[in-house]
Design a protein around this motif. Structure first.
Motif, PDB file in Angstrom:
ATOM      1  N   GLN A 163      -2.410   4.329 -11.922  1.00 64.61           N
ATOM      2  CA  GLN A 163      -3.822   4.530 -12.243  1.00 64.61           C
ATOM      3  C   GLN A 163      -4.028   5.157 -13.617  1.00 64.61           C
ATOM      4  O   GLN A 163      -5.153   5.387 -14.034  1.00 64.61           O
ATOM      5  N   GLN A 200     -11.828  11.823  -9.382  1.00 60.18           N
ATOM      6  CA  GLN A 200     -11.918  11.457  -7.969  1.00 60.18           C
ATOM      7  C   GLN A 200     -13.253  10.782  -7.657  1.00 60.18           C
ATOM      8  O   GLN A 200     -13.298   9.834  -6.870  1.00 60.18           O
ATOM      9  N   ASP A 201     -14.319  11.260  -8.289  1.00 51.54           N
ATOM     10  CA  ASP A 201     -15.636  10.640  -8.094  1.00 51.54           C
ATOM     11  C   ASP A 201     -15.660   9.203  -8.603  1.00 51.54           C
ATOM     12  O   ASP A 201     -16.479   8.401  -8.165  1.00 51.54           O
ATOM     13  N   LYS A 202     -14.782   8.894  -9.527  1.00 48.29           N
ATOM     14  CA  LYS A 202     -14.689   7.531 -10.072  1.00 48.29           C
ATOM     15  C   LYS A 202     -13.682   6.681  -9.295  1.00 48.29           C
ATOM     16  O   LYS A 202     -13.343   5.580  -9.708  1.00 48.29           O
ATOM     17  N   GLY A 203     -13.151   7.207  -8.189  1.00 49.88           N
ATOM     18  CA  GLY A 203     -12.272   6.432  -7.320  1.00 49.88           C
ATOM     19  C   GLY A 203     -10.792   6.534  -7.626  1.00 49.88           C
ATOM     20  O   GLY A 203      -9.994   5.777  -7.080  1.00 49.88           O
ATOM     21  N   LEU A 204     -10.395   7.473  -8.473  1.00 42.87           N
ATOM     22  CA  LEU A 204      -8.984   7.639  -8.811  1.00 42.87           C
ATOM     23  C   LEU A 204      -8.381   8.777  -7.986  1.00 42.87           C
ATOM     24  O   LEU A 204      -9.050   9.767  -7.690  1.00 42.87           O
ATOM     25  N   GLU A 205      -7.119   8.638  -7.627  1.00 37.91           N
ATOM     26  CA  GLU A 205      -6.415   9.719  -6.944  1.00 37.91           C
ATOM     27  C   GLU A 205      -5.964  10.705  -8.023  1.00 37.91           C
ATOM     28  O   GLU A 205      -5.201  10.349  -8.919  1.00 37.91           O
ATOM     29  N   ASN A 250       0.830  -1.203   0.000  1.00 36.22           N
ATOM     30  CA  ASN A 250       0.000   0.000   0.000  1.00 36.22           C
ATOM     31  C   ASN A 250       0.860   1.247   0.000  1.00 36.22           C
ATOM     32  O   ASN A 250       0.549   2.227  -0.648  1.00 36.22           O
TER      33      ASN A 250
END
Length: 156
Positions: free
Chosen positions: A68, A33-38, A5
């Motif tokens: 990502q 970010q809403d799609k889970g990406l940093e 991690n």
């Protein structure tokens, strides 16, 4: 497991798109970010002011972690937000893989040589397409829309 991690969190940032408008960049950042990406919207002031002798345009880079990047490009190819049309695109191939100014951020010698050209007014700041190697000067107006919507903005 903890080391894995921690190594994922220390992945370098890579550019997904570049904007001249900070708000447009933040909209894409929020979408990712809403799609889970940093994701982050990055303003490389140090490069602009010191390494690139203050190019005439300010650009904001929307970036994701290197691990990502493929997921981000797949997402943008399938569900591209309308704001992506405001990103800088190559006029030749419509790619988003654009650098402005054209100087490399990885090696010092080409940057130094380009600086000399800019200082002596032999060279002006230009954009560079990482996909097709096209170089061009940004137009005076900031409207840089994609010429062809069907073109893949992330060709490899």
């Amino acid at each position: 497991m903890v080391a894995m991690n921690s190594s994922q969190n220390h992945q370098p940032w890579v550019d997904v798109a570049m904007f001249e408008d900070l708000e447009a960049g933040r909209v894409l950042q929020t979408f990712l970010q809403d799609k889970g990406l940093e994701a982050r919207t990055y303003d490389d002031k140090a490069f602009r002011y010191f390494l690139f002798l203050r190019p005439p345009r300010i650009t904001y880079r929307v970036q994701v972690r290197k691990n990502q990047f493929e997921g981000a490009t797949d997402l943008l190819l399938s569900k591209a937000p309308a704001m992506l049309d405001k990103a800088l695109h190559c006029p030749s191939c419509a790619s988003l893989r654009v650098n402005y100014p054209q100087m490399t951020r990885q090696f010092v010698l080409p940057t130094v040589l380009l600086h000399l050209g800019i200082i002596f007014r032999v060279i002006e700041h230009q954009c560079y397409c990482e996909n097709c190697q096209e170089m061009w000067t940004l137009p005076k107006d900031a409207s840089l829309h994609r010429k062809v919507r069907e073109v893949n903005p992330f060709p490899f």
